[in-house]
Write an enzyme that holds these catalytic residues in place. Sequence first.
Site, PDB file in Angstrom:
ATOM      1  N   HIS A 168      48.197  -7.765  40.071  1.00 28.69           N
ATOM      2  CA  HIS A 168      49.641  -7.773  40.319  1.00 28.69           C
ATOM      3  C   HIS A 168      50.142  -9.212  40.216  1.00 28.69           C
ATOM      4  O   HIS A 168      49.388 -10.167  40.451  1.00 28.69           O
ATOM      5  CB  HIS A 168      49.946  -7.233  41.714  1.00 28.69           C
ATOM      6  CG  HIS A 168      49.735  -5.760  41.847  1.00 28.69           C
ATOM      7  ND1 HIS A 168      50.243  -5.048  42.905  1.00 28.69           N
ATOM      8  CD2 HIS A 168      49.089  -4.853  41.073  1.00 28.69           C
ATOM      9  CE1 HIS A 168      49.915  -3.772  42.770  1.00 28.69           C
ATOM     10  NE2 HIS A 168      49.206  -3.634  41.667  1.00 28.69           N
ATOM     11  N   GLU A 197      51.953 -10.961  42.151  1.00 33.50           N
ATOM     12  CA  GLU A 197      51.794 -11.737  43.386  1.00 33.50           C
ATOM     13  C   GLU A 197      50.367 -12.249  43.551  1.00 33.50           C
ATOM     14  O   GLU A 197      50.150 -13.407  43.912  1.00 33.50           O
ATOM     15  CB  GLU A 197      52.141 -10.886  44.622  1.00 33.50           C
ATOM     16  CG  GLU A 197      53.550 -10.337  44.626  1.00 33.50           C
ATOM     17  CD  GLU A 197      53.638  -8.918  44.103  1.00 33.50           C
ATOM     18  OE1 GLU A 197      54.374  -8.115  44.704  1.00 33.50           O
ATOM     19  OE2 GLU A 197      52.983  -8.595  43.084  1.00 33.50           O
ATOM     20  N   CYS A 201      53.573  -4.715  47.470  1.00 32.29           N
ATOM     21  CA  CYS A 201      52.838  -3.533  47.919  1.00 32.29           C
ATOM     22  C   CYS A 201      51.923  -3.939  49.084  1.00 32.29           C
ATOM     23  O   CYS A 201      51.800  -5.135  49.397  1.00 32.29           O
ATOM     24  CB  CYS A 201      52.014  -2.974  46.758  1.00 32.29           C
ATOM     25  SG  CYS A 201      50.578  -3.994  46.329  1.00 32.29           S
ATOM     26  N   CYS A 240      49.308  -6.702  48.106  1.00 26.99           N
ATOM     27  CA  CYS A 240      49.900  -8.032  47.937  1.00 26.99           C
ATOM     28  C   CYS A 240      50.390  -8.595  49.271  1.00 26.99           C
ATOM     29  O   CYS A 240      50.224  -9.782  49.543  1.00 26.99           O
ATOM     30  CB  CYS A 240      51.024  -7.980  46.908  1.00 26.99           C
ATOM     31  SG  CYS A 240      50.412  -7.570  45.255  1.00 26.99           S
TER      32      CYS A 240
END
Length: 164
Positions: free
Chosen positions: A60, A62, A90, A93
Amino acid sequence: MSDPIIDLHSDDYFMGEALRQAAKAYEKGEVPVGAVVVREGRIIARAFNQVEELKDATAHAEMLALTQAENAVGDWRLTDCTLYVTKEPCPMCAGAVVHTRLARVVFGAGDPKGGAAGGALNLLQFPTLNHRCEITSGVRLEECREMLKSFFAEQRAAKKNGEP
């Protein structure tokens, strides 16, 4: 010790940089999420979702940005940094944000079904965890939301037409 001054114009600027990263993800067929990490008014990390490209569920924006920021700082602690991300983090993260001890998270579009910064739950300020960070939501909301909506509309249309 006084609280840091938050310049909302800076928030707009840095979210613009995160949106540029999200556009790169969009171009590559990735969910268009972009992130930048800022320290002392400077971007020290930039990333976008690369889950499909890297075949890695943890890739991801992040997570990739946090790893870059740790390398830039030379430590896993990012206590004086802010993460700007186009979509609410999410749970994975958000957990990484807590572990790296970021001071602040600024995001654009919320995620009421899966967000972990106040959407579905709030891990960033969970009372029993060892760290809590400040949250600013809705920065450049319409741009962030529109990019996500366009991407998923295109994905649905392609699927309907039998495209991979």
